[in-house]
Write an enzyme that holds these catalytic residues in place. Structure first.
Site, PDB file in Angstrom:
ATOM      1  N   ASP B  89       0.865  -1.180   0.000  1.00 24.31           N
ATOM      2  CA  ASP B  89       0.000   0.000   0.000  1.00 24.31           C
ATOM      3  C   ASP B  89       0.906   1.236   0.000  1.00 24.31           C
ATOM      4  OD1 ASP B  89      -2.182   1.606   0.019  1.00 24.31           O
ATOM      5  OD2 ASP B  89      -2.947   0.993   1.972  1.00 24.31           O
ATOM      6  N   ASP B 124      -3.599   7.196  -3.964  1.00 26.74           N
ATOM      7  CA  ASP B 124      -4.960   7.632  -4.283  1.00 26.74           C
ATOM      8  C   ASP B 124      -5.593   8.336  -3.087  1.00 26.74           C
ATOM      9  OD1 ASP B 124      -5.007   5.045  -2.991  1.00 26.74           O
ATOM     10  OD2 ASP B 124      -7.159   5.010  -3.372  1.00 26.74           O
ATOM     11  N   ALA B 198     -12.123   3.265   0.028  1.00 28.25           N
ATOM     12  CA  ALA B 198     -12.953   4.020   0.978  1.00 28.25           C
ATOM     13  C   ALA B 198     -14.230   3.269   1.371  1.00 28.25           C
ATOM     14  CB  ALA B 198     -13.285   5.406   0.422  1.00 28.25           C
ATOM     15  N   CYS B 286      -8.573 -23.700  18.601  1.00 28.06           N
ATOM     16  CA  CYS B 286      -9.869 -23.898  19.257  1.00 28.06           C
ATOM     17  C   CYS B 286     -10.070 -25.339  19.724  1.00 28.06           C
ATOM     18  CB  CYS B 286     -10.998 -23.474  18.327  1.00 28.06           C
ATOM     19  SG  CYS B 286     -10.890 -21.731  17.898  1.00 28.06           S
TER      20      CYS B 286
END
Lengths: 489, 489
Positions: B89, B124, B198, B286
């Site tokens: 990113d 961006d 977004a 688990c």
């Protein structure tokens, strides 16, 4: 009863402690079937997957001189080499499949006592579905006589006795059978569990509606203290719904039988290994192998691994159910699980019938925090009907009231999907105020209809008061039959 | 495009091979976020859970002289010590959170190229939801300029370049943004993936309807060859629906962030460790510990274990989705998963809107074998509308026809829930003939309504023919508006 102590409830489901000579079992749980003739996954290994009780067949042991001698000498626990609780079946299954068995009720019950079964089963007669009422009644009477005979042998014993409920698909016989079984337990004084029998032929033909009807009829007469075993049901796709209807015990031969046939269990149904590209599971088997790798294995090795997965997924589902009961979200879980099969959706919709809705309302004791809408099925939860009743008891001071569908505007009462009228003072309270629901314009029409039905009921109840209704467009088509004391603005 | 080869399709979802310099990645998949500053679960270990690609932040590396030197010397793969593909990113997230970053687009894109990122991202601008159109448009234009600048640096590179799609909650801007991004990829010649940006602020406020609308708008203009990344989405409860809407890539910081906050992921939502009594999972964590045992551990140890579970469950869901695509049951899976939240149910109902229904119909290419009804949501699958269209093309020889709701009686045509008219010759064919549905008396009213709507359409289409309708009682209230060429018997 002292051998079955309920600790948590939700819907008609419960978490309870079932006391057996080999320890206290937390229910709901699943008893894996151990075939004493076939070396597969041993009783000893079952703990690893989450089992606290297993089930085996006393008739098979009885019929094999070799197994019988060991069982008489060391007990059934010695035979299976386990300290887990062991339930034993009686040969009823063989009776159903072959029409006859070479033992009588007294013999097989005494044998189960001798070998120290934690839960023994009389030689009940599983009457097939759709039997004529005279046959079903006759079978039921024989079963009840055998249960009474067995009960006398188990009175004041530490071990438990199963008192199976039969009656084919005849609701009144199922109720009668349950009532009589309870009477036997109380009169003779045995620690009883109540298996609902002859369910498997219904499951095999996808008659889930009939299964749910039978369970509901039986539960309508059984007292709360009665532990219920849904005999023969071992597929995890049925567990959540069955527990929510008040079943406590399941048994599974399926984990092994399916595995030997390359069938893989999931809480949403069965998949064939041949058609699998990925294992949608994180158990130790599915994390280690791909379906492709598994297909290349030898049959026996593969069956063993699939059986392990099948057990993991069964107990995973039991854990999911117990977690849901403790957090009071069992309705939400069931409403997800019924998507496994269209006829499960249909079966759950039986709860829309008034007598079953009332039963659920009576028995649902979960203290819920939030009403989490999952679809139209959520409309038939007790919370909705209870809200409608409660709202009628709210005092209305004044003569004229404004009802609005818009929660952002000031009003005396609000109209919400599913619930109908919600007085402003209850708008922060469970259930209508703690409801996570889509807004009216995105919700199914049925949710508006149920709300409007509750609204009309409310308006009729307050016929001496006047109401002005301010409704957003999506509501309007449903509000064209208002009584004279209400006007749409 | 040559770097993204679709191999299987169902609904709008697909399984594809995404080619990167570090190998071919099977999508849909999830990229776990690796924070280069924090030692937690290493990139190296991620394979064990099922990851084939990870994502890290080039801006964090760029800003730290120490990390930066290592990355420049050994590449980002050397820095993270992994041979998995690595997406990086750009700092857009920091831009969104802090309003500013200390790097420009060209610098950060060149840096990503230098350190050998498999998929680089330009800087961006994530425009928040509900931004005024002028601001959203300005941001989008800047984003597109930066994408073009980045594309020129990546033209003819082996590495891929992300061309993020912005536009706030403005549908027309989202479409425009997608169109322009595709144009850049084609004109400049880069191997592109298309992140939808977004989205996180919408998820955080449960605005799932808006998310689905944005994805559908974007998909309505993107070509099939465009790999789509739902940027910032890492919760398994969204995976099935997002894949069914045509998303291919997800990234998850959630597995770690949630774990550090004692939150446990499931495909149906998040649970707090403090409220758990049982772990409804069979993963190695688990199966080994109970929630109680885990609560008694040190915070760091516990966080690590919950993160492992979170990763297992995420990749378990990815496997379930891929299995569903291969067996063409993705609709069924999504219709189960949307029960995780009421607003997911609402969001999926967007597919009832005509333009979105048409898009789904256009793009759903799965060769389905069975129509498995899971509830009212199933009524809006393309199979139902396609059937209605197909039935109109069946030639009717004769003048008068009998339509029956009873499949057991002889008739020319049948009336089935959901589908409407089914000619006798199609009664064995997919979908109406291969439909597993509850019978009419147990199905939701909406299924009868949809059927009757299709029936009326059919009757109108054949207005020169006559029809006699034999209907069981449950149908009758819905059949009181028949056209003159049809009579109810």
């Amino acid at each position: 009863m002292e051998h079955f102590e309920i600790t948590h409830r939700d819907a008609m489901g419960r978490i309870a402690k079932l006391e057996t000579p080999h320890g206290v079992i937390e229910t709901p749980t699943l008893m894996p079937v151990i075939n004493p003739n076939v070396e597969f996954i041993s009783a000893k290994e079952m703990k690893k997957f989450g089992a606290s009780m297993v089930i085996t067949n006393s008739y098979i042991i009885y019929r094999s001189p070799q197994l019988r001698d060991v069982a008489i000498e060391k007990g059934v626990h010695g035979l299976l080499d386990t300290d887990l609780a062991v339930m034993t079946d009686s040969g009823s299954y063989q009776l159903m499949v072959y029409g006859d068995v070479e033992v009588n009720n007294r013999e097989i019950v005494e044998f189960q006592k001798t070998i120290g079964s934690d839960i023994a089963v009389p030689l009940d007669i599983p009457t097939p579905p759709d039997s004529v009422i005279t046959l079903a009644e006759e079978d039921m009477k024989t079963t009840l006589e055998r249960e009474r005979e067995a009960a006398k042998l188990f009175s004041n014993e530490k071990s438990l006795l199963a008192l199976p409920i039969q009656g084919s698909t005849q609701p009144e016989l199922r109720r009668k059978s349950a009532e009589e079984a309870v009477r036997i337990a109380e009169e003779v004084g045995v620690k009883a569990i109540f298996p609902i029998g002859a369910i498997v032929p219904l499951l095999d033909t996808y008659r889930f509606v009939d299964v749910v009807r039978i369970v509901l009829e039986v539960k309508s007469v059984l007292p709360a203290w009665a532990p219920v075993h849904l005999f023969g049901v071992g597929h995890p796709m049925f567990f959540a719904m069955s527990v929510a209807l008040g079943c406590d015990l399941f048994d599974s031969a399926a984990y092994a039988l399916y595995a030997k046939d390359d069938r893989y269990l999931t809480p949403y149904g069965t998949k064939k290994l041949a058609e699998m590209h990925y294992f949608p599971c994180s158990c130790s088997v599915c994390s280690k192998y791909t379906p492709e790798e598994m297909r290349r294995m030898k049959k026996g090795e593969r069956a063993r691994l699939i059986a392990e997965h099948n057990l993991y997924v069964c107990f995973e589902e039991i854990k999911a159910i117990k977690q849901a009961i403790k957090e009071n979200t069992l309705f939400e879980l069931v409403e997800k699980r019924i998507r496994s099969h269209p006829y499960l959706v249909a079966a759950w919709r039986l709860l829309r019938e008034e007598k079953y809705a009332k039963l659920m309302e009576l028995l649902d004791a979960g203290m819920k925090q939030t009403f989490f809408y999952t679809g139209v099925e959520s409309l038939y939860r007790p919370a909705v009907t209870r809200h409608a009743e409660r709202v009628k008891r709210v005092e209305l001071n004044g003569k004229e009231f404004v009802i609005s569908t818009n929660m952002l505007e000031h009003a005396d009462l609000y109209l919400r999907p599913a619930f109908g009228v919600v007085p402003a003072e209850l708008i922060e309270a469970y259930p209508a105020g703690h409801a996570e629901m889509p807004p009216a314009e995105y919700i199914e029409e049925e949710a508006l209809k149920v709300a409007v039905r509750n609204l009309l009921d409310f308006l009729k109840f307050h016929k001496d008061k006047k109401f002005r209704i301010r409704a957003e467009d999506v509501w309007k088509p449903h509000l064209n039959n208002l009584p004279p004391n209400a006007t749409l603005e």
